[in-house]
Write a protein that holds these residues in place. Structure first.
Motif, PDB file in Angstrom:
ATOM      1  N   TYR A 135       0.915  -1.265  -0.106  1.00  0.00           N
ATOM      2  CA  TYR A 135      -0.172   0.045   0.110  1.00  0.00           C
ATOM      3  C   TYR A 135       0.923   1.306   0.225  1.00  0.00           C
ATOM      4  CZ  TYR A 135      -4.592  -1.559   0.213  1.00  0.00           C
ATOM      5  OH  TYR A 135      -5.996  -2.267  -0.128  1.00  0.00           O
ATOM      6  N   MET A 136       2.048   0.997  -0.198  1.00  0.00           N
ATOM      7  CA  MET A 136       2.763   2.298  -0.488  1.00  0.00           C
ATOM      8  C   MET A 136       2.522   2.873  -1.989  1.00  0.00           C
ATOM      9  SD  MET A 136       6.685   1.696   1.276  1.00  0.00           S
ATOM     10  CE  MET A 136       6.959   3.513   0.505  1.00  0.00           C
ATOM     11  N   SER A 137       1.978   2.182  -2.841  1.00  0.00           N
ATOM     12  CA  SER A 137       1.776   2.724  -4.059  1.00  0.00           C
ATOM     13  C   SER A 137       1.181   4.291  -4.155  1.00  0.00           C
ATOM     14  CB  SER A 137       0.718   1.741  -4.960  1.00  0.00           C
ATOM     15  OG  SER A 137      -0.644   1.762  -4.149  1.00  0.00           O
ATOM     16  N   PRO A 138       0.410   4.730  -3.368  1.00  0.00           N
ATOM     17  CA  PRO A 138       0.253   6.186  -3.403  1.00  0.00           C
ATOM     18  C   PRO A 138       1.421   6.952  -3.229  1.00  0.00           C
ATOM     19  CG  PRO A 138      -1.470   5.036  -2.028  1.00  0.00           C
ATOM     20  CD  PRO A 138      -0.409   4.113  -2.254  1.00  0.00           C
ATOM     21  N   ILE A 139       2.610   6.633  -2.518  1.00  0.00           N
ATOM     22  CA  ILE A 139       3.529   7.196  -2.278  1.00  0.00           C
ATOM     23  C   ILE A 139       4.526   7.353  -3.401  1.00  0.00           C
ATOM     24  CG2 ILE A 139       5.760   7.547  -0.758  1.00  0.00           C
ATOM     25  CD1 ILE A 139       4.107   6.596   1.528  1.00  0.00           C
ATOM     26  N   TRP A 140       4.447   6.197  -4.131  1.00  0.00           N
ATOM     27  CA  TRP A 140       5.328   6.044  -5.250  1.00  0.00           C
ATOM     28  C   TRP A 140       4.361   7.033  -6.435  1.00  0.00           C
ATOM     29  CZ3 TRP A 140       9.677   3.924  -5.539  1.00  0.00           C
ATOM     30  CH2 TRP A 140      10.023   2.862  -4.460  1.00  0.00           C
ATOM     31  N   ILE A 141       3.200   6.770  -6.435  1.00  0.00           N
ATOM     32  CA  ILE A 141       2.624   7.775  -7.534  1.00  0.00           C
ATOM     33  C   ILE A 141       2.821   9.240  -7.350  1.00  0.00           C
ATOM     34  CG2 ILE A 141       0.259   8.682  -8.170  1.00  0.00           C
ATOM     35  CD1 ILE A 141      -1.065   6.038  -7.722  1.00  0.00           C
ATOM     36  N   ALA A 142       3.141   9.618  -6.059  1.00  0.00           N
ATOM     37  CA  ALA A 142       3.152  10.921  -5.565  1.00  0.00           C
ATOM     38  C   ALA A 142       4.700  11.331  -6.021  1.00  0.00           C
ATOM     39  CB  ALA A 142       3.155  11.437  -3.994  1.00  0.00           C
ATOM     40  N   ALA A 143       5.745  10.320  -5.839  1.00  0.00           N
ATOM     41  CA  ALA A 143       7.082  10.475  -6.058  1.00  0.00           C
ATOM     42  C   ALA A 143       7.242  10.544  -7.744  1.00  0.00           C
ATOM     43  CB  ALA A 143       7.993   9.378  -5.586  1.00  0.00           C
ATOM     44  N   ILE A 144       6.296   9.832  -8.398  1.00  0.00           N
ATOM     45  CA  ILE A 144       6.446   9.760  -9.759  1.00  0.00           C
ATOM     46  C   ILE A 144       5.836  11.151 -10.372  1.00  0.00           C
ATOM     47  CG2 ILE A 144       5.532   8.530 -12.011  1.00  0.00           C
ATOM     48  CD1 ILE A 144       5.633   6.129 -10.552  1.00  0.00           C
ATOM     49  N   THR A 150     -11.292   2.160 -11.883  1.00  0.00           N
ATOM     50  CA  THR A 150     -10.956   2.744 -13.007  1.00  0.00           C
ATOM     51  C   THR A 150     -11.470   4.108 -13.503  1.00  0.00           C
ATOM     52  OG1 THR A 150     -10.445   0.551 -13.957  1.00  0.00           O
ATOM     53  CG2 THR A 150     -10.782   2.355 -15.733  1.00  0.00           C
ATOM     54  N   ARG A 151     -13.091   4.087 -13.053  1.00  0.00           N
ATOM     55  CA  ARG A 151     -13.773   5.453 -13.177  1.00  0.00           C
ATOM     56  C   ARG A 151     -13.264   6.448 -12.316  1.00  0.00           C
ATOM     57  NH1 ARG A 151     -19.850   4.983 -14.383  1.00  0.00           N
ATOM     58  NH2 ARG A 151     -19.035   4.188 -16.221  1.00  0.00           N
ATOM     59  N   ALA A 152     -12.843   5.898 -11.051  1.00  0.00           N
ATOM     60  CA  ALA A 152     -12.251   6.987 -10.237  1.00  0.00           C
ATOM     61  C   ALA A 152     -11.074   7.602 -10.763  1.00  0.00           C
ATOM     62  CB  ALA A 152     -11.911   6.449  -8.746  1.00  0.00           C
ATOM     63  N   TYR A 153     -10.163   6.729 -11.334  1.00  0.00           N
ATOM     64  CA  TYR A 153      -8.897   7.309 -11.861  1.00  0.00           C
ATOM     65  C   TYR A 153      -9.200   8.102 -13.262  1.00  0.00           C
ATOM     66  CZ  TYR A 153      -5.356   5.215  -8.609  1.00  0.00           C
ATOM     67  OH  TYR A 153      -4.830   5.124  -7.706  1.00  0.00           O
ATOM     68  N   HIS A 154     -10.349   7.897 -13.808  1.00  0.00           N
ATOM     69  CA  HIS A 154     -10.515   8.624 -15.005  1.00  0.00           C
ATOM     70  C   HIS A 154     -11.268   9.990 -14.773  1.00  0.00           C
ATOM     71  CE1 HIS A 154     -10.839   5.228 -18.067  1.00  0.00           C
ATOM     72  NE2 HIS A 154      -9.814   5.156 -17.535  1.00  0.00           N
ATOM     73  N   LEU A 155     -12.077  10.154 -13.553  1.00  0.00           N
ATOM     74  CA  LEU A 155     -12.672  11.276 -13.272  1.00  0.00           C
ATOM     75  C   LEU A 155     -11.922  12.156 -12.339  1.00  0.00           C
ATOM     76  CD1 LEU A 155     -16.297   9.953 -12.667  1.00  0.00           C
ATOM     77  CD2 LEU A 155     -15.602  11.065 -14.628  1.00  0.00           C
ATOM     78  N   GLY A 156     -11.047  11.720 -11.442  1.00  0.00           N
ATOM     79  CA  GLY A 156     -10.588  12.406 -10.468  1.00  0.00           C
ATOM     80  C   GLY A 156      -9.077  12.695 -10.391  1.00  0.00           C
ATOM     81  N   LYS A 157      -8.730  13.490  -9.332  1.00  0.00           N
ATOM     82  CA  LYS A 157      -7.183  13.772  -9.431  1.00  0.00           C
ATOM     83  C   LYS A 157      -6.475  12.663  -8.890  1.00  0.00           C
ATOM     84  CE  LYS A 157      -6.340  17.895  -8.552  1.00  0.00           C
ATOM     85  NZ  LYS A 157      -6.209  19.281  -7.744  1.00  0.00           N
ATOM     86  N   THR A 158      -5.426  12.339  -9.393  1.00  0.00           N
ATOM     87  CA  THR A 158      -4.730  10.897  -9.239  1.00  0.00           C
ATOM     88  C   THR A 158      -4.343  10.844  -7.880  1.00  0.00           C
ATOM     89  OG1 THR A 158      -3.768  11.076 -11.416  1.00  0.00           O
ATOM     90  CG2 THR A 158      -2.793   9.783  -9.963  1.00  0.00           C
ATOM     91  N   LEU A 159      -3.653  11.978  -7.244  1.00  0.00           N
ATOM     92  CA  LEU A 159      -3.327  11.840  -5.884  1.00  0.00           C
ATOM     93  C   LEU A 159      -4.354  11.612  -4.763  1.00  0.00           C
ATOM     94  CD1 LEU A 159      -0.236  14.205  -5.440  1.00  0.00           C
ATOM     95  CD2 LEU A 159      -0.155  11.587  -5.504  1.00  0.00           C
ATOM     96  N   VAL A 160      -5.629  12.344  -5.177  1.00  0.00           N
ATOM     97  CA  VAL A 160      -6.719  12.190  -4.246  1.00  0.00           C
ATOM     98  C   VAL A 160      -7.452  10.748  -4.362  1.00  0.00           C
ATOM     99  CG1 VAL A 160      -8.972  12.818  -3.836  1.00  0.00           C
ATOM    100  CG2 VAL A 160      -7.263  14.561  -4.185  1.00  0.00           C
ATOM    101  N   THR A 161      -7.231  10.164  -5.491  1.00  0.00           N
ATOM    102  CA  THR A 161      -7.952   8.869  -5.708  1.00  0.00           C
ATOM    103  C   THR A 161      -6.983   7.840  -5.192  1.00  0.00           C
ATOM    104  OG1 THR A 161      -8.752   9.647  -7.842  1.00  0.00           O
ATOM    105  CG2 THR A 161      -8.621   7.342  -7.434  1.00  0.00           C
ATOM    106  N   ALA A 162      -5.502   7.985  -5.494  1.00  0.00           N
ATOM    107  CA  ALA A 162      -4.517   6.991  -4.711  1.00  0.00           C
ATOM    108  C   ALA A 162      -4.673   7.111  -3.354  1.00  0.00           C
ATOM    109  CB  ALA A 162      -3.227   7.472  -5.386  1.00  0.00           C
ATOM    110  N   ASN A 163      -4.998   8.265  -2.801  1.00  0.00           N
ATOM    111  CA  ASN A 163      -4.999   8.222  -1.264  1.00  0.00           C
ATOM    112  C   ASN A 163      -6.115   7.530  -0.528  1.00  0.00           C
ATOM    113  OD1 ASN A 163      -3.870   9.446   1.373  1.00  0.00           O
ATOM    114  ND2 ASN A 163      -5.757  10.601   1.278  1.00  0.00           N
ATOM    115  N   LEU A 164      -7.540   7.731  -1.417  1.00  0.00           N
ATOM    116  CA  LEU A 164      -8.451   6.869  -0.770  1.00  0.00           C
ATOM    117  C   LEU A 164      -8.577   5.373  -0.747  1.00  0.00           C
ATOM    118  CD1 LEU A 164     -11.185   9.300  -2.419  1.00  0.00           C
ATOM    119  CD2 LEU A 164     -10.670   9.136  -0.148  1.00  0.00           C
ATOM    120  N   GLN A 165      -7.648   5.093  -1.540  1.00  0.00           N
ATOM    121  CA  GLN A 165      -7.420   3.454  -1.722  1.00  0.00           C
ATOM    122  C   GLN A 165      -7.032   2.846  -0.202  1.00  0.00           C
ATOM    123  OE1 GLN A 165      -3.999   3.102  -4.406  1.00  0.00           O
ATOM    124  NE2 GLN A 165      -3.671   1.151  -2.965  1.00  0.00           N
ATOM    125  N   TYR A 166      -6.414   3.815   0.619  1.00  0.00           N
ATOM    126  CA  TYR A 166      -6.226   3.481   2.163  1.00  0.00           C
ATOM    127  C   TYR A 166      -7.337   2.854   2.564  1.00  0.00           C
ATOM    128  CZ  TYR A 166      -1.221   5.134   1.686  1.00  0.00           C
ATOM    129  OH  TYR A 166       0.198   5.132   1.588  1.00  0.00           O
TER     130      TYR A 166
END
Length: 320
Positions: A94-103, A233-249
């Motif tokens: 579940y560090m993937s949101p942090i990786w997304i932020a770094a990328i 998939t719809r969440a990533y299509h519609l929303g801001k990437t970091l917000v969506t990634a954070n909500l996966q927690y």
């Protein structure tokens, strides 16, 4: 809506995880990956036919990349879970949101963008602190390789999520992205079953026989996974990437609640404090995103209003 879609996705994935745990003594990991993907492909395919959706795509290599990376991340995560404490494996994955932020930060620096949303990044890191408090992971010296593999699975998951976002920006509909991901998972899971049966010391049975409970659990895994993939998939299509990634927690919160209700897992103050931090950071990230969108909308409105007033003033001068 993108926040609600992601919350629904994490809930569906938590239900899928319960079903996987209940049937994990009957089927191998590769089998569950294969059946999960196969059932999802059938369900999504039938919906596409019923609604007149098209299977044709102009982006086959992008779908293949998303599928291979996503399935590999999923497989590595299951591999690490067999060799690490569950809390450690989940935390590292579940560090993937942090990786997304770094990328995204690296991309912003490369393109010369000076504005970076530190508020969202802080919310992502706060969520990970909540995860660590909730799960309290531990790792021993002999488990470093499995820990590294779990860490890599989180990085690959981040790449897969960014590819989902990219496919949406290219105009690919949600159902087609999920359908081809399920096809890739079916092929990858079947191949893993065949290869796994030949590994010395492994279960020589390629595909195990079904009973009523096993069949019902596999159907539930496939349907909840397909619903979760569509919503994510719809969440990533519609929303801001970091917000969506954070909500996966929030998925860890749902999974923890299932653990209390079904397996009588107990949480101390650290656990409940971690859940509170996860929820608070998700709410903060969502409100931060809404505030930014309102500010951008107001700025665009004021800019259009000024342009309209200048145009009217110019027409008045010409008329005079």
């Amino acid at each position: 809506m993108q926040s609600l879609w992601m919350l629904f996705a994490t809930f569906m994935f938590s239900v899928m995880g319960v079903c996987v745990k209940l049937v994990s003594d009957k089927y191998s990991t590769a089998e569950m990956v294969m059946y999960r993907s196969l059932i999802g492909a059938v369900v999504i395919g039938c919906l596409m036919l019923a609604r007149g959706g098209s299977f044709r795509t102009k982006l086959p290599f992008q779908h293949l990349w998303r599928g291979v990376v996503g399935v590999t991340a999923f497989g590595l995560w299951f591999f690490s879970m067999a060799r690490l404490p569950l809390a450690t494996s989940m935390t590292l994955n579940y560090m993937s949101p942090i990786w997304i932020a770094a990328i995204l930060f690296g991309i912003g620096l490369w393109r010369g963008k000076t504005r970076f949303e530190w508020g969202l990044v802080l919310a992502v890191f706060a969520s990970f602190v909540g995860v660590a408090l909730l799960l309290r992971p531990t790792i021993h010296m002999e488990q470093w390789l499995a820990g590294l593999i779990a860490l890599i699975s989180g990085a690959l998951a981040a790449l897969a999520y960014l590819q989902v976002r990219h496919l949406g920006q290219l105009g690919e509909p949600d159902y087609r992205v999920v359908f081809y991901f399920c096809l890739t998972g079916t092929a990858g899971g079947a191949a893993a079953c065949l290869v796994g049966a030949w590994i010395p010391g492994a279960d020589p049975v390629i595909w195990h026989a079904h009973d009523l409970k096993g069949f019902a659990m596999l159907m539930a895994i496939g349907i909840t996974a397909a619903a979760g993939q569509m919503a994510m998939t719809r969440a990533y299509h519609l929303g801001k990437t970091l917000v969506t990634a954070n909500l996966q927690y929030s998925g860890i919160v749902f999974s923890s609640i299932w653990g209390v209700l079904i397996w009588s897992d107990a949480f101390g103050w650290f656990g409940w404090g971690g859940i509170a931090i996860i929820i608070a950071s998700g709410v903060a990230a969502t409100f931060y995103d809404v505030r930014n969108k309102v500010a951008v909308t107001e700025e665009a409105y004021e800019s259009a209003k000024r342009q309209l007033q200048q145009a009217k003033a110019g027409d008045g001068i010409k008329g005079g």
